[in-house]
Design a protein around this motif. Structure first.
Motif, mmCIF file in Angstrom:
data_model
loop_
_atom_site.group_PDB
_atom_site.id
_atom_site.type_symbol
_atom_site.label_atom_id
_atom_site.label_comp_id
_atom_site.label_asym_id
_atom_site.label_seq_id
_atom_site.Cartn_x
_atom_site.Cartn_y
_atom_site.Cartn_z
ATOM 1 N N SER A 235 0.838 -1.209 0.000
ATOM 2 C CA SER A 235 0.000 0.000 0.000
ATOM 3 C C SER A 235 0.876 1.263 0.000
ATOM 4 O O SER A 235 0.459 2.311 -0.491
ATOM 5 N N PHE A 236 2.038 1.147 0.589
ATOM 6 C CA PHE A 236 3.019 2.245 0.547
ATOM 7 C C PHE A 236 2.378 3.572 0.970
ATOM 8 O O PHE A 236 2.402 4.559 0.242
ATOM 9 N N ILE B 220 13.151 -3.173 -2.173
ATOM 10 C CA ILE B 220 12.940 -2.928 -3.612
ATOM 11 C C ILE B 220 14.282 -2.891 -4.341
ATOM 12 O O ILE B 220 14.449 -3.510 -5.393
#
Ligand code: 9F8
Length: 162
Positions: A9-10, A21
Motif C-alpha cells: 500500500s506504501f 525494492i
C-alpha cells in the motif's frame, strides 16, 4: 525477461521498503512496484499521491517501474508477465501473515512464485503505520523515510485533511 512485482500500500513509502525494492532489483531484470488501490481501505494518501512518491523514491533504482493495481495480485501478475512476487519480511509475524497468501496465490497462479526477502536489520521495526503514528505525535521520522515523504506526511497531518 525475469520480472517481479513488489506489492504494497506504501502509505507512505519508507526506507525499509526501498531497501527491499533495491535488493529485488538486483535479483530480477525488472521489478514492478505495485501500489494496491483497494477502495475499501482508508489511506492517508491517495493512490495518485502514493504512486508519485514511489516514482520519485525509485527514480534512481535501475530496472524498477511503479504501477497501481486493484483486485487480485495474481491477475496483475498474469497481465504483466510477472513470474515472482517479492515480499519484504520484518519479523515472524510478517511470515505468519504472508504464508497463507503465498499458498493462495500459488493456487490461483501456479506459474508465479513468492520470494521473501528479510528486511535489513536496521529497518526491521519500520512500517508505514508506525511512521505515521510517530509523526502524528511530532516525533522525528527523518531516519525512516525520504525527506520529501517526511515533508508530505507532516503537511498532511498538520493540514487537518488526515
Ligand atoms: C517490509 C515490507 C512490507 N511491505 C508491505 C508494505 C505495504 O503494504 O505498504 C513491503 C513492500 C515492499 C518492500 C518491503 C516491504
Amino acid at each position: 525477461m525475469r520480472r517481479a512485482v513488489c506489492p504494497g500500500s506504501f502509505d507512505p513509502v519508507t526506507l525499509g521498503h526501498l531497501d527491499v525494492i533495491g535488493r529485488a532489483a538486483g535479483l530480477f531484470d525488472e521489478v514492478l512496484v505495485a501500489v494496491g488501490t483497494n477502495p475499501s481501505k482508508s489511506r492517508l494518501f491517495s493512490p495518485e499521491e502514493r504512486l508519485e512518491m514511489l516514482r520519485r523514491a525509485c527514480a534512481d533504482i535501475e530496472g524498477v517501474r511503479v504501477a497501481s493495481f486493484s483486485g487480485l495480485l495474481t491477475d496483475f501478475c498474469t497481465a504483466n508477465d510477472v513470474h515472482a512476487i517479492v515480499k519484504g519480511l520484518r519479523a515472524g509475524t510478517d511470515f505468519d501473515y504472508e504464508l497463507p497468501m503465498a499458498h493462495m496465490n500459488a493456487s490461483l497462479a501456479p506459474g508465479v512464485e513468492t520470494v521473501y526477502l528479510p528486511t535489513s536489520a536496521g529497518w526491521s521495526f519500520v512500517s508505514s503505520s508506525l511512521v505515521k503514528e510517530v509523526a502524528g505525535f511530532g516525533g522525528d521520522i527523518s531516519r525512516f523515510v525520504p525527506d520529501f515523504v517526511r515533508e508530505a506526511l507532516i503537511g498532511r497531518l498538520t493540514s487537518g485533511d488526515a
